[in-house]
Design an enzyme around this catalytic site. Structure first.
Site, PDB file in Angstrom:
ATOM      1  N   HIS A  46      -7.111  14.632 -20.699  1.00 31.60           N
ATOM      2  CA  HIS A  46      -7.216  13.172 -20.683  1.00 31.60           C
ATOM      3  C   HIS A  46      -5.934  12.576 -21.260  1.00 31.60           C
ATOM      4  O   HIS A  46      -5.289  13.175 -22.132  1.00 31.60           O
ATOM      5  CB  HIS A  46      -8.398  12.712 -21.529  1.00 31.60           C
ATOM      6  CG  HIS A  46      -9.729  13.007 -20.932  1.00 31.60           C
ATOM      7  ND1 HIS A  46     -10.853  12.295 -21.255  1.00 31.60           N
ATOM      8  CD2 HIS A  46     -10.124  13.937 -20.030  1.00 31.60           C
ATOM      9  CE1 HIS A  46     -11.882  12.756 -20.588  1.00 31.60           C
ATOM     10  NE2 HIS A  46     -11.466  13.771 -19.843  1.00 31.60           N
ATOM     11  N   GLU A  48      -5.457  10.259 -23.397  1.00 35.79           N
ATOM     12  CA  GLU A  48      -5.477  10.066 -24.846  1.00 35.79           C
ATOM     13  C   GLU A  48      -5.217  11.364 -25.594  1.00 35.79           C
ATOM     14  O   GLU A  48      -4.453  11.382 -26.565  1.00 35.79           O
ATOM     15  CB  GLU A  48      -6.825   9.482 -25.297  1.00 35.79           C
ATOM     16  CG  GLU A  48      -7.153   8.144 -24.679  1.00 35.79           C
ATOM     17  CD  GLU A  48      -7.969   8.257 -23.384  1.00 35.79           C
ATOM     18  OE1 GLU A  48      -8.686   7.287 -23.069  1.00 35.79           O
ATOM     19  OE2 GLU A  48      -7.892   9.300 -22.696  1.00 35.79           O
ATOM     20  N   CYS A  76     -13.563   8.240 -24.159  1.00 34.63           N
ATOM     21  CA  CYS A  76     -14.804   8.999 -24.037  1.00 34.63           C
ATOM     22  C   CYS A  76     -15.111   9.641 -25.392  1.00 34.63           C
ATOM     23  O   CYS A  76     -14.290   9.590 -26.316  1.00 34.63           O
ATOM     24  CB  CYS A  76     -14.638  10.074 -22.959  1.00 34.63           C
ATOM     25  SG  CYS A  76     -13.542  11.434 -23.460  1.00 34.63           S
ATOM     26  N   CYS A  79     -12.284  12.089 -26.608  1.00 37.14           N
ATOM     27  CA  CYS A  79     -11.054  11.433 -27.031  1.00 37.14           C
ATOM     28  C   CYS A  79     -11.266  10.607 -28.297  1.00 37.14           C
ATOM     29  O   CYS A  79     -10.407  10.598 -29.183  1.00 37.14           O
ATOM     30  CB  CYS A  79     -10.510  10.561 -25.901  1.00 37.14           C
ATOM     31  SG  CYS A  79      -9.965  11.538 -24.480  1.00 37.14           S
TER      32      CYS A  79
END
Length: 148
Positions: A46, A48, A76, A79
């Site tokens: 991801h 992040e 999410c 993260c």
């Protein structure tokens, strides 16, 4: 946030969900990333997480106490947890995520009272632009699946 949006467009070009993230320390960008799940074949790639990793490498520490993270989408749970564990100072996000958001929409890992660190949260920055790139991406995916 505009730089994070540029990162999101990079993800879009590679077929990944268009999310971008930027790490800022003392007003200067120290790391930037975009989703690379498809590119890497890694569900944890991801924007992040990649951004946090780059920031930690640049600063030579996992403790990102004075770092602000800007991301185009509410993080999410994975993260959000990484942000808490990294001890970031502030999270700034664009679009809320009503399906998986963990900074207040579905869960609130970022501000959970049992967490030992709770960053400041600023939501809704360039939310329309951040939301539109995601809506267009998923609309395009649905069209491809239905052949329309």
């Amino acid at each position: 946030m505009s730089i994070a949006l540029k990162e999101a467009y990079k993800a879009l070009k590679t077929g990944d969900i268009p999310v971008g993230a930027v790490a800022v320390l003392e007003g200067k960008i120290i790391a930037r990333a975009h989703n690379e799940k498809e590119k890497r074949g890694d569900a944890t790639a991801h924007a992040e997480l990649l951004c946090l990793q780059k920031a930690a490498k640049k600063l030579k520490t996992w403790r990102l106490n004075d770092v602000d993270i800007y991301t185009t989408l509410e993080p999410c749970p994975m993260c959000a947890g990484a942000m808490v564990l990294s001890r970031i100072k502030k999270l700034v996000y664009g679009a809320s995520d009503p399906k998986a958001g963990a900074a207040g929409s579905v869960l609130n890992i970022i501000k959970h009272k049992k967490m030992n660190h709770r960053p400041v949260v600023v939501k809704g920055v360039l939310s329309e632009e951040c939301g539109n790139i995601l809506k267009d991406f998923f609309k395009s995916l649905r069209r491809k699946k239905t052949g329309g």
